[in-house]
Design a protein around this motif. Structure first.
Motif, PDB file in Angstrom:
ATOM      1  N   ILE A 158       1.596  -2.045   6.439  1.00 27.16           N
ATOM      2  CA  ILE A 158       1.416  -2.772   5.171  1.00 27.16           C
ATOM      3  C   ILE A 158       2.775  -3.187   4.648  1.00 27.16           C
ATOM      4  O   ILE A 158       2.990  -4.342   4.249  1.00 27.16           O
ATOM      5  N   GLY A 159       3.726  -2.244   4.675  1.00 28.51           N
ATOM      6  CA  GLY A 159       5.070  -2.553   4.184  1.00 28.51           C
ATOM      7  C   GLY A 159       5.684  -3.705   4.948  1.00 28.51           C
ATOM      8  O   GLY A 159       6.259  -4.622   4.363  1.00 28.51           O
ATOM      9  N   GLY A 160       5.551  -3.673   6.283  1.00 25.67           N
ATOM     10  CA  GLY A 160       6.140  -4.728   7.094  1.00 25.67           C
ATOM     11  C   GLY A 160       5.553  -6.083   6.755  1.00 25.67           C
ATOM     12  O   GLY A 160       6.273  -7.056   6.526  1.00 25.67           O
ATOM     13  N   MET A 161       4.220  -6.143   6.693  1.00 23.13           N
ATOM     14  CA  MET A 161       3.572  -7.438   6.417  1.00 23.13           C
ATOM     15  C   MET A 161       3.891  -7.908   5.006  1.00 23.13           C
ATOM     16  O   MET A 161       4.114  -9.098   4.768  1.00 23.13           O
ATOM     17  N   LEU A 162       3.914  -6.974   4.081  1.00 25.02           N
ATOM     18  CA  LEU A 162       4.222  -7.334   2.697  1.00 25.02           C
ATOM     19  C   LEU A 162       5.649  -7.857   2.589  1.00 25.02           C
ATOM     20  O   LEU A 162       5.940  -8.748   1.784  1.00 25.02           O
ATOM     21  N   HIS A 163       6.510  -7.324   3.427  1.00 22.27           N
ATOM     22  CA  HIS A 163       7.914  -7.733   3.368  1.00 22.27           C
ATOM     23  C   HIS A 163       8.071  -9.208   3.732  1.00 22.27           C
ATOM     24  O   HIS A 163       9.044  -9.841   3.325  1.00 22.27           O
ATOM     25  N   SER A 219       7.621  -3.426  -1.067  1.00 21.20           N
ATOM     26  CA  SER A 219       7.555  -3.415   0.394  1.00 21.20           C
ATOM     27  C   SER A 219       8.442  -2.300   0.949  1.00 21.20           C
ATOM     28  O   SER A 219       8.082  -1.632   1.915  1.00 21.20           O
ATOM     29  N   LYS A 220       9.615  -2.098   0.341  1.00 21.24           N
ATOM     30  CA  LYS A 220      10.468  -1.001   0.831  1.00 21.24           C
ATOM     31  C   LYS A 220       9.787   0.356   0.618  1.00 21.24           C
ATOM     32  O   LYS A 220       9.911   1.263   1.439  1.00 21.24           O
ATOM     33  N   TRP A 221       9.095   0.474  -0.480  1.00 23.99           N
ATOM     34  CA  TRP A 221       8.378   1.715  -0.787  1.00 23.99           C
ATOM     35  C   TRP A 221       7.366   2.018   0.301  1.00 23.99           C
ATOM     36  O   TRP A 221       7.311   3.110   0.852  1.00 23.99           O
ATOM     37  N   TYR A 222       6.592   0.985   0.644  1.00 22.62           N
ATOM     38  CA  TYR A 222       5.593   1.171   1.700  1.00 22.62           C
ATOM     39  C   TYR A 222       6.258   1.458   3.034  1.00 22.62           C
ATOM     40  O   TYR A 222       5.785   2.298   3.818  1.00 22.62           O
ATOM     41  N   LEU A 223       7.352   0.760   3.313  1.00 30.04           N
ATOM     42  CA  LEU A 223       8.049   1.004   4.581  1.00 30.04           C
ATOM     43  C   LEU A 223       8.523   2.445   4.659  1.00 30.04           C
ATOM     44  O   LEU A 223       8.378   3.114   5.688  1.00 30.04           O
ATOM     45  N   ALA A 224       9.084   2.931   3.547  1.00 28.25           N
ATOM     46  CA  ALA A 224       9.583   4.301   3.536  1.00 28.25           C
ATOM     47  C   ALA A 224       8.436   5.281   3.731  1.00 28.25           C
ATOM     48  O   ALA A 224       8.525   6.226   4.532  1.00 28.25           O
ATOM     49  N   LEU A 225       7.321   5.019   3.031  1.00 28.63           N
ATOM     50  CA  LEU A 225       6.147   5.888   3.217  1.00 28.63           C
ATOM     51  C   LEU A 225       5.676   5.846   4.667  1.00 28.63           C
ATOM     52  O   LEU A 225       5.262   6.861   5.232  1.00 28.63           O
ATOM     53  N   GLY A 226       5.755   4.651   5.241  1.00 28.27           N
ATOM     54  CA  GLY A 226       5.320   4.482   6.629  1.00 28.27           C
ATOM     55  C   GLY A 226       6.121   5.340   7.588  1.00 28.27           C
ATOM     56  O   GLY A 226       5.562   5.938   8.518  1.00 28.27           O
ATOM     57  N   LEU A 264      -4.002  -8.668   0.927  1.00 26.88           N
ATOM     58  CA  LEU A 264      -4.127  -9.266   2.262  1.00 26.88           C
ATOM     59  C   LEU A 264      -3.523  -8.349   3.328  1.00 26.88           C
ATOM     60  O   LEU A 264      -4.128  -8.137   4.387  1.00 26.88           O
ATOM     61  N   ALA A 265      -2.340  -7.809   3.038  1.00 27.25           N
ATOM     62  CA  ALA A 265      -1.710  -6.928   4.018  1.00 27.25           C
ATOM     63  C   ALA A 265      -2.585  -5.695   4.257  1.00 27.25           C
ATOM     64  O   ALA A 265      -2.788  -5.271   5.407  1.00 27.25           O
ATOM     65  N   THR A 266      -3.129  -5.137   3.164  1.00 28.61           N
ATOM     66  CA  THR A 266      -3.978  -3.948   3.310  1.00 28.61           C
ATOM     67  C   THR A 266      -5.211  -4.268   4.134  1.00 28.61           C
ATOM     68  O   THR A 266      -5.608  -3.503   5.030  1.00 28.61           O
ATOM     69  N   MET A 267      -5.818  -5.436   3.824  1.00 28.77           N
ATOM     70  CA  MET A 267      -7.018  -5.829   4.582  1.00 28.77           C
ATOM     71  C   MET A 267      -6.726  -5.941   6.062  1.00 28.77           C
ATOM     72  O   MET A 267      -7.501  -5.489   6.912  1.00 28.77           O
ATOM     73  N   MET A 268      -5.578  -6.577   6.358  1.00 28.60           N
ATOM     74  CA  MET A 268      -5.225  -6.785   7.768  1.00 28.60           C
ATOM     75  C   MET A 268      -5.074  -5.442   8.476  1.00 28.60           C
ATOM     76  O   MET A 268      -5.607  -5.234   9.573  1.00 28.60           O
ATOM     77  N   VAL A 269      -4.379  -4.525   7.804  1.00 27.93           N
ATOM     78  CA  VAL A 269      -4.130  -3.228   8.448  1.00 27.93           C
ATOM     79  C   VAL A 269      -5.432  -2.452   8.595  1.00 27.93           C
ATOM     80  O   VAL A 269      -5.687  -1.841   9.637  1.00 27.93           O
ATOM     81  N   GLU A 270      -6.277  -2.510   7.559  1.00 32.78           N
ATOM     82  CA  GLU A 270      -7.569  -1.813   7.660  1.00 32.78           C
ATOM     83  C   GLU A 270      -8.378  -2.363   8.828  1.00 32.78           C
ATOM     84  O   GLU A 270      -9.013  -1.620   9.573  1.00 32.78           O
ATOM     85  N   ASN A 271      -8.314  -3.675   8.977  1.00 37.22           N
ATOM     86  CA  ASN A 271      -9.056  -4.308  10.061  1.00 37.22           C
ATOM     87  C   ASN A 271      -8.535  -3.849  11.420  1.00 37.22           C
ATOM     88  O   ASN A 271      -9.312  -3.540  12.337  1.00 37.22           O
TER      89      ASN A 271
END
Lengths: 497, 493
Positions: free
Chosen positions: B332-337, B399-406, B482-489
């Motif tokens: 999600i972080g990557g796509m959001l970035h 996006s950095k937050w999500y990347l770090a969590l990732g 959108l990023a979340t949807m893509m990853v969930e998919n």
């Protein structure tokens, strides 16, 4: 009339050649419309014939009503139906496109030129349509001899010598072919291709038949300028008149590739060519060398036309290699590339024709500032270049696709690398030309104050046919699926993987 | 998943191509010409936007143009990731068009009609790549984009432009023909199709060494993503006019490269295959290397645009790193970035261009005290640099937050350290610029203490993108959705 298409497409231009020659004495202006009429009938017949093949399957036509194997049979299937259309349409478009160029380059010789032009096309169409191995030789000579004359009409100092060189090589090539046909005749007692194909399977172990095949093949290779038998081609095509180069360059080599494929698929069987003979592996390596050397030699050139001629040498390697990969994808790529390469070579040489018409030269130095000066011509050149490089959606990409796929499936990775290498060299070759046309002459003011160049574009009568071909490159690319599924699929015998 | 067939993806691609004859025809009337550009840009954005509700509902929009072999067609499919990318690039085209007017007219550049035409082609290709349903279509638009950018990169038509153009073509076209084309054909031979699918198409078809080779042919072959060592075209391409650097070399072109790699990772190889064969981690190392080295080189650059270029190289690898981590949060972080970096970096480039138009300065060392002369521009520059560094109040933080969590989710603490260290480096190369622009002693200042901004057409766009960067922190939709949807998919939740 539609029953007689196979005869019409050869007889009409053959007979008109005499009228055109006569008209040249009376009134030169009659030659052009007569030629256009003759080639239009040919093109119309070819298209009609292809449609008939698509609907009804293979067409046999007995010339003069003589039954085979004594009489000459014209034999039209999916393969030559397609090639006939390419040849006749390219010749017609080129004829219309180069009218002004011919008037400019040799106004006093238009009569003989158009006569030879139409005869040359007759030869090419005849080679393609005939189902008789000896008749093919006769038409090959018609095409070649008119070709020598057409090529010799160019640059006064250098064209005759280049053409003479071609004449020697071409004659040797034709003799080889004739010799091979002679061997076949001795072995089978027949000259009819289908007939020979029926008789041959029992004789496949015969050394004479093997020799016949190889001698024919070498003859055809000389005629198609397969490296290292290419030496005649670059000079002959470069010093020729613009209209001649743009006629012969797209057609001659491609028709000879057709003859090679015809030999492999119809006269002999793929089994014989690929399994019994077991040389296909080496021929593919020869093709790799042709591709690489063609690309490198093209890189060493300093003028546009000669560069294009060496690209043809490389492209011949594409098709020979593809045909000899011995699988469906490779053969599809080779046949598709006959169509695509004819179109893109035509497009590139028509561009040269336009440039020569306006600039009177084709050395790289003459191309300075050509993008602002001739934006439309250069636009078509860009499309041709992209197709030769192999950028989708132009057609060049799709034949390259099949060729590389064939190489992967046949585990001929050398051929794949050669194809990619040549594509990369093509990028360099064409961007070098783009650079000259786009950047030079450099301005002194940091690029902010370019003098608006005056547009000096070629006349519409040259631009419109050029654009028909250029747009055709993209359209053919987009319709690749249909061409392969409806035509080329049937070219290749069923058992052939 | 529900799919509907509609011609809208094709229209979104074609609308900017169809406008080109009009641009050429009105070449002598710049105002009419620019009006046409705006018409195309707005129309493109609206067509893309019209597909958003369906995509948010989980529907995919499909359109096949031509099928030329089984599994290989020119086909469009609008999914969440493609929608995210198309929204970013089509909305930013409108803003960049306005900026281009200010920039090109402010500098009295030659060949403006040519410039706007190729820009339109580039956007068509970008949207085409975003909506590609298979590798062949993606390759097609990727190549068109490479070639259409060439006249923009070499716009000045001088010696420097020529040598940069050579480098550009050599890297971008050379890599795609030399590496991507054979890799694509080997894929086709192995899998019999090129269609992106959420489980990948290569699973169970090839041995690990072959997969490894293929993966790296793709990762380096899509040289637009500027993964080291395929990066050096990007700093060279900075000879282009600044709007080109802004939209193409911070958003469209480079993101198409990254987007292609994301598609390769998620649609061709598939998450399962990458994690079971540990190939994802290898990509992570390559990306991490690019992040650190890119940031270090950026520190040493004095040319403002070159510094931004190296910063872009590093930031692009964030996206690759995030997706290659293969953890949901990381992806999600990557796509959001893709979106967050786009708005931040385009603002920075706009600022660099505005400074050049107003003062003619290109180097950071010549910009001491410029904040007093161009306060709006430098304020926007500050906001955007915060977004790139990844601190609130800007969108880059999310996006950095999500990347770090990732990285935590994937149990890869090493990459977390890389991310944080890189943020520190980002701060090191961005903050001093703003600092010296505003806080210098009067005798050091190189500019008069008088406000004199670039033309309004330059200033307003950069203010807008800076504002959007802030807004995205508080309202990251629809990009986050959108990023979340893509990853969930992909993961199949």
């Amino acid at each position: 009339m539609s029953q007689n298409y196979p005869a019409l497409l050869v007889i009409v231009p053959l007979l008109s050649a005499f009228f055109i020659s006569a008209a040249g004495w009376v009134n030169k202006r009659l030659c052009f419309p007569l030629s256009v009429a003759a080639l239009s009938v040919s093109a119309y017949s070819c298209i009609g014939l292809l449609l008939r093949v698509l609907n009804e399957g293979v067409v046999h036509y007995r010339l003069g009503g003589w039954p085979p194997p004594w009489g000459i049979v014209y034999y039209v299937d999916y393969l030559n139906g397609l090639v006939l259309c390419v040849v006749s349409i390219s010749a017609l478009i080129n004829l219309i496109a180069t009218k002004k160029s011919i008037e400019q380059e040799f106004p006093e010789k238009t009569g003989p030129f158009y006569t030879l032009y139409v005869l040359f096309v007759t030869g090419m169409l005849g080679i393609t349509v005939t189902g008789d191995a000896f008749n093919l030789y006769v038409l090959l000579e018609i095409g070649s001899i008119t070709g020598y004359a057409l090529l010799a009409m160019g640059d006064e100092d250098r064209a005759p010598l280049a053409s003479l060189n071609y004449l020697y090589m071409g004659t040797i090539g034709a003799c080889f072919y004739l010799l091979g046909v002679g061997y076949l005749y001795i072995a089978t007692g027949s000259l009819n291709m289908v007939d020979i194909a029926h008789i041959l399977p029992d004789l496949y172990q015969s050394k004479a038949v093997t020799a016949a095949f190889i001698i024919c093949l070498v003859g055809v290779w000389i005629k198609m300028a397969f490296f290292p038998l290419h030496a005649w081609l670059p000079n002959a095509y470069t010093f020729a008149p613009s209209a001649t180069s743009s006629l012969i360059a797209p057609l001659m080599t491609k028709v000879m590739i057709y003859v090679m494929i015809r030999l492999i698929l119809t006269v002999f069987t793929p089994e014989f060519a690929f399994t019994t003979l077991a040389v296909s592996h080496y021929i593919v390596w020869l093709a790799c060398i042709a591709i690489v050397m063609g690309a490198i030699l093209a890189l060493a050139q300093h003028d546009l036309k000669k560069m294009l001629t060496y690209i043809i040498v490389a492209e011949v390697g594409y098709m020979v290699g593809g045909a000899w990969l011995g699988n469906r994808a490779g053969m599809t790529g080779a046949v598709l590339h006959i169509v695509n390469d004819a179109l893109m070579t035509l497009c590139a040489f028509l561009v040269v024709c336009n440039i020569v018409y306006k600039v009177k030269g084709y050395a790289f130095a003459d191309l300075k500032g050509l993008f602002p000066k001739m934006p439309f011509t250069m636009g078509a050149f860009v499309i041709a270049a992209l197709s030769i490089i192999g950028v989708p959606p132009t057609c060049g990409f799709f034949s390259k696709w099949y060729l590389i796929l064939g190489a992967i499936q046949a585990h001929q990775y050398g051929f794949m690398v050669a194809l990619l290498f040549s594509s990369l060299i093509n990028v360099v070759l064409f961007f070098r030309v783009f650079e000259v046309g786009f950047f030079e002459p450099f301005s002194d003011h940091e690029g902010h104050e370019h003098h608006p160049a005056v547009m000096a574009e070629a006349p519409l009568s040259m631009l419109v046919p050029l654009y028909i071909v250029a747009v055709g490159l993209i359209v053919v690319g987009l319709y690749t699926g249909d061409i392969v599924n409806h035509i080329i699929r049937f070219v290749i015998p069923k058992g052939f993987m | 998943m529900e799919t509907i067939t509609s011609i809208r993806p094709l229209l979104a691609v074609l609308v900017s191509l169809l406008i080109i004859p009009l641009l050429v025809a009105s070449g002598r009337k710049p105002n009419v010409r620019e009006a046409w550009t705006f018409v195309a840009a707005v129309a493109k954005f609206l067509i893309v936007l019209s597909m958003l509700p369906a995509v948010l509902h989980g529907t995919e929009i499909v359109y096949t143009l031509v099928q030329f072999m089984p599994g290989a067609a020119i086909k469009f499919r609008v999914d969440a990731l493609g929608m995210l990318f198309a929204l970013v690039s089509s909305s930013l085209w409108i803003i960049t068009s306005a900026y281009s007017i200010g920039y090109m007219r402010g500098l009295k550049e030659h060949g403006q009609t040519r410039y706007f035409c190729y820009f339109a082609i580039c956007l068509s290709a970008t949207i085409g790549a975003a909506f590609s349903a298979n590798l062949l279509t993606l390759y097609l638009f990727y190549e068109i984009l490479s070639l259409a950018t060439y006249p923009l990169v070499t716009h000045h038509q001088d010696l420097e432009a020529r040598s940069s153009g050579r480098k550009y073509v050599l890297y971008v076209v050379g890599a795609s023909i030399g590496l991507v084309l054979p890799a694509m054909l080997i894929c086709y031979d192995l899998a019999g199709t090129l269609e992106f699918s959420k489980n990948g198409i290569l699973a169970g078809t090839a041995s690990r060494p072959l997969l490894f080779i293929l993966l790296f042919m793709f990762v380096f072959g899509f040289a637009k993503a500027a993964i080291m060592p395929m990066h050096s075209w990007l700093p060279a391409a900075m000879v282009a006019p600044t709007p080109v650097s802004a939209l193409l070399h911070a958003v469209a072109v480079v993101k198409v490269g990254v987007f292609s790699i994301v598609r390769i990772l998620t649609g061709v190889f598939g998450i399962q295959l990458l994690s079971s064969s540990h190939l994802g981690t290898v990509v992570c190392y390559v990306a991490a290397f690019t992040i650190l080295v890119g940031s270090f080189i950026a520190l040493s650059q004095d040319g403002l645009k070159r510094r931004l270029a190296f910063s872009t190289i590093a930031q692009l690898s964030y996206i690759v790193l995030g997706v290659a981590l293969l953890s949901p949060k990381g992806m999600i972080g990557g796509m959001l970035h893709i979106a967050m970096h786009a708005f931040g970096k385009i603002t920075l480039f706009f600022c660099a261009g505005a400074i050049f138009v107003a003062t003619g300065k290109k180097n950071i060392s010549e910009m001491v005290g410029i904040g007093r002369r161009m306060p709006v521009t430098m304020a926007a520059f500050f906001i955007a640099s915060l977004s790139i560094i990844g601190v609130p109040p800007c969108g880059g933080f999310i996006s950095k937050w999500y990347l770090a969590l990732g990285t935590l989710q994937a149990h890869q603490i090493g990459f977390l350290i890389v991310l944080l260290f890189s943020s520190l480096l980002n701060a090191c190369y961005f903050i001093p610029i703003t600092y010296t622009a505003f806080f210098c002693r009067p005798e050091e200042a190189m500019f008069e203490n008088k406000v004199q901004e670039a033309p309004l057409f330059c200033v307003v766009p950069l203010a807008i993108t800076a504002l959007i960067s802030i807004i995205l922190l508080f309202y990251p939709q629809p990009f986050l959705r959108l990023a979340t949807m893509m990853v969930e998919n992909i993961i199949g939740m």
